[in-house]
Each structure stands twice: as C-alpha cells, then as structure tokens.
Design an enzyme around this catalytic site. Structure first.
Site, short mmCIF file in Angstrom:
data_model
loop_
_atom_site.label_atom_id
_atom_site.label_comp_id
_atom_site.label_asym_id
_atom_site.label_seq_id
_atom_site.Cartn_x
_atom_site.Cartn_y
_atom_site.Cartn_z
N HIS A 117 3.23 7.30 7.28
CA HIS A 117 2.07 8.04 7.80
C HIS A 117 2.52 9.31 8.52
O HIS A 117 1.99 9.65 9.58
CB HIS A 117 1.21 7.15 8.73
N GLY A 149 -1.33 -2.43 -5.86
CA GLY A 149 -1.90 -2.77 -4.55
C GLY A 149 -0.87 -3.35 -3.60
O GLY A 149 -1.22 -3.96 -2.59
N SER A 161 2.10 2.21 -7.46
CA SER A 161 1.80 2.09 -8.88
C SER A 161 0.97 3.28 -9.35
O SER A 161 1.12 3.73 -10.49
CB SER A 161 1.07 0.78 -9.17
N SER A 162 0.12 3.83 -8.48
CA SER A 162 -0.75 4.93 -8.93
C SER A 162 0.05 6.23 -9.08
O SER A 162 -0.16 6.97 -10.04
CB SER A 162 -1.94 5.12 -8.00
N ASP A 174 4.75 9.84 -2.29
CA ASP A 174 4.86 8.89 -3.40
C ASP A 174 5.16 9.62 -4.71
O ASP A 174 6.04 9.22 -5.49
CB ASP A 174 3.55 8.10 -3.55
C1 GLA Z 1 0.37 6.19 0.95
C2 GLA Z 1 0.18 7.66 0.62
C3 GLA Z 1 1.41 8.48 1.05
C4 GLA Z 1 1.79 8.21 2.49
C5 GLA Z 1 1.85 6.72 2.75
C6 GLA Z 1 2.06 6.41 4.21
O1 GLA Z 1 1.39 5.62 0.19
O2 GLA Z 1 -0.03 7.82 -0.76
O3 GLA Z 1 1.16 9.85 0.83
O4 GLA Z 1 0.90 8.85 3.36
O5 GLA Z 1 0.67 6.04 2.33
O6 GLA Z 1 3.30 6.86 4.61
#
Ligand code: GLA
Length: 384
Positions: A49, A132, A137-138, A179
């Site tokens: 986060h 999930g 995965s997305s 991600d």
């Molecule tokens: C999800 C979001 C990321 C990041 C994380 C928390 O995976 O897709 O961009 O903010 O939560 O670190």
C-alpha cells in the site's frame, strides 16, 4: 485457475500445464498457428500500500503464470476461449461486463489509447496463478494479453504502464503500478526494488539462504469493491493536507503531526512502510534474514492497525506463521481484505514450516488452504 496445494496428488502428476492447455484449446477452436506468450503473477516481499503513494516496493515475479496463444483473425474483434469463459469482444466500442472480459478488452483499448495499433485476434487463455489470493492473477492476465495483442512489440515498463491504465480505466480498480511492473519486468532469481515515482527498478538477488512461503487465507478479496479505493483516497487527503502531491515525499512520521483520524493512520503506514522497505533492501542485500523477518512482522502490524486492510483470518494466519519455528517473519501480502500471507524461512526449514502452519490454520478453516514455496521467476515474454 486453481491454487496449487502443497499436498501432492495423483492427478497433479497428470494435469496438463497451462502452456499445453492453451495450445490445445487454440487448435480445437481456431485456425492457423498461434504465437505463445506468458506473464507471471507476483509476490511482494515488502512495501505494501505504498505504490500509489509513490513509494518503494520490493516485488518478485513467480513461477505461476497466465499463458496466451494468439493469432490475428482479420476481424475487428477478439474471439476468446479461456478458463473463465469464452466470448467475442468487439473492438469498435468498449463494453464493461464486470468480469474477466474487462481485463482482456480493457487491455486492447488501453493499448490503443497509448497509441499502439491493435487488430482483432483469436486468443486461448489459461492460467495457474491462484485467483483472489493476492498474487496478481489479474495483472498476469493483462500483461499476457498485452504482449499477445502487440505480438511482443510492447514490453517491460511500457507494457506495465499500459496494463495499469487498463485496470484503472477499463476494469475500474484504482491500483498502483507494482503488480503489472513485477509481471512485465521480473528477473529470474531476483526481487525488484522499484521506486514507484520514477519507475526506476533495481534487481536484487535472492540469497540462497532465504525462501518465501505463500499461504492462502481462503478469504477471497475483490478490490473493485470500496476498501482499497478508500485507503487510496485517505492517502490523497493526507498528502493534500501536508502540501505534497504524493506521501512518498514525506521523509518522517514526525512530519504528520498536523493530521488526524484515518488520513493520519494511513499516512503513518505509508511513511513507515517506505522506511521499512529501504531497511529491507539493505537486509536482503546483506542476507540479514533475522532483520528482514522483523521488518515483515512490523509491516503486518502497520497494515493491520493503521492501514486496516487485514481480516481476522489473515491476522490469525500471520500470527501462526510468525510463531512457527524456522520462520523469520510473516505478513499479509497484496491489497488485503483476504488473500495470502508471505513468510520468510530458511530453505531447509521451509517444507516443515509450511506443514506446521497449514496444520494449525486448517483447524480454524476446516480445510487445508493452497500454499506453496515460491521461486523468483522471469518476467513476461514470448515463449518460442
Ligand atoms: C494491489 C494493487 C497494487 C498495490 C497492492 C498493495 O495488489 O494492485 O497496486 O497497491 O495492492 O500494495
């Protein structure tokens, strides 16, 4: 897209790999010879986060991936056969469905928005990235589809930026870049230290003495519902009150004195987590696993109490892992509200630690959740 369990089964020995599945699916449904692309899921060692606040994160691509077999079809639409369903997705106008189709079509539209030509394709898609479970995965789906639709012409950082835009603007999830960047740019055997303001990334070798365990809490998250967006909004409120554009510009929690309520708590998490990520970079580079483990534990406490993105089940699973012999530290991973935890262990202790964690947690959950020892894998690419 089932989670891989750590328990061996007879069927696991004969289950075809996603790369075989997509090639067979393509052959059965479409004409011609496709090209094959793969994009991995990711773990995040620390730096949670903070990506949308411009902070530093430490993800790694993993050896679970989304595979796409693709070939242009001469039409202005995508024809898709996938694990999650089949469909025809027109390319003249984006239509939101609220399911997997938004990731696939969204990627086509985001590529076009960024000036990359996209023509109609036949696509067969399969993935073994658990859904999930907080291992992206997305992002793997977006990045694999992006590679496929551009025939591998858009890669790396550029691909990550477009995949994030697809998720932000077409899926409707206000995620950061972590991600998609990890999936697109991962380096085999390495974590990435990624500065989410500059998008500068430095690979850092995983020491032989460390390995990471992932255990699914069994609580499925869905980030298009409000919790994630409200945390991000709180961070933006805090940044505005402090007169900065991103919280990563704040060097110390001492500077947060003027804030109160949720903006204070969220900002305290972000500023302290960025400092922990810098300390973790040092700890990983010097193989100081005891310190790295402590930083993971501190990260969890902050995510749970200040960011408030954990759940009772995830707190319990994390506490079990932290108390397990052979584990240096553990924390929730990803956006939160369910999903997986990550635990740091010595490779020689990993299997026994995983078994001990699962046995204790299974008593609460009523069944043994998906769990695995993870390996840092290469980022997305064409498979020749
Ligand atoms: C999800 C979001 C990321 C990041 C994380 C928390 O995976 O897709 O961009 O903010 O939560 O670190």
């Amino acid at each position: 897209m089932a989670a891989r369990s750590n328990e061996p089964s007879d069927s696991a020995m004969t289950t075809p790999s996603p790369s075989n599945i997509v090639q067979t699916r393509f052959k059965d449904a479409f004409a011609g010879t496709p090209r094959l692309f793969r994009a991995p899921g990711r773990i995040n060692i620390i730096g949670e986060h903070v990506d949308y606040a411009g902070g530093k994160v430490m993800p790694a691509a993993i050896d679970f991936a989304c595979w796409v077999a693709a070939r242009p079809n001469g039409q202005n639409r995508l024809r898709v056969i996938s694990d999650l369903g089949d469909g025809e997705l027109p390319l003249d106008m984006f239509e939101r469905h609220g399911d997997w189709r938004d990731y696939v079509a969204g990627m086509a539209f985001a590529l076009r928005d960024a000036g990359h030509p996209v023509v109609g394709h036949d696509l067969a898609i399969a993935s073994d990235v658990p859904m999930g479970a907080g291992v992206s995965s997305s992002a793997a789906l977006e990045v694999a589809v992006g590679l496929a639709l551009t025939g591998g012409a858009v890669t790396g950082k550029q691909l990550a930026v477009v995949a994030q835009a697809a998720e932000n603007h077409y899926v409707g999830m206000a995620c950061g870049i972590m991600d998609q960047f990890a999936s697109a740019c991962g380096v085999e055997g390495h974590a990435l230290v990624l500065d989410c303001s500059s998008l500068h990334a430095r690979p850092i070798a995983m020491p032989d003495t460390a390995c990471f365990l992932i255990v699914d809490s069994g609580v499925k998250h869905r980030h298009t519902s409000g919790g994630y967006a409200s945390r991000r909004a709180d961070c933006e409120t805090a940044a505005k009150a402090l007169g900065v554009s991103l919280l990563a510009e704040i060097a110390s929690v001492d500077a947060l004195a003027g804030l109160s309520g949720n903006p204070l708590k969220r900002a305290r998490h972000v500023v302290s987590e960025i400092a922990r990520t810098s300390a973790a970079e040092q700890a990983l580079a010097t193989s100081d696993l005891a310190h790295l483990g402590q930083l993971l534990n501190q990260s969890h406490a902050s995510l749970s109490s200040d960011m408030e993105v954990s759940t009772p089940e995830v707190d319990r699973l994390t506490a079990i892992a932290q108390a397990t012999p052979g584990v240096y530290g553990a924390r929730m991973m990803g956006g939160g509200f369910g999903g997986s935890i990550i635990a740091l262990a010595a490779p020689s202790a990993a299997e026994a630690a995983l078994d001990a964690i699962l046995t204790t947690y299974a008593q609460d959950l009523g069944h043994r959740p998906g769990a695995f020892v993870v390996r840092a894998a290469a980022g997305a690419g064409e498979v020749l």
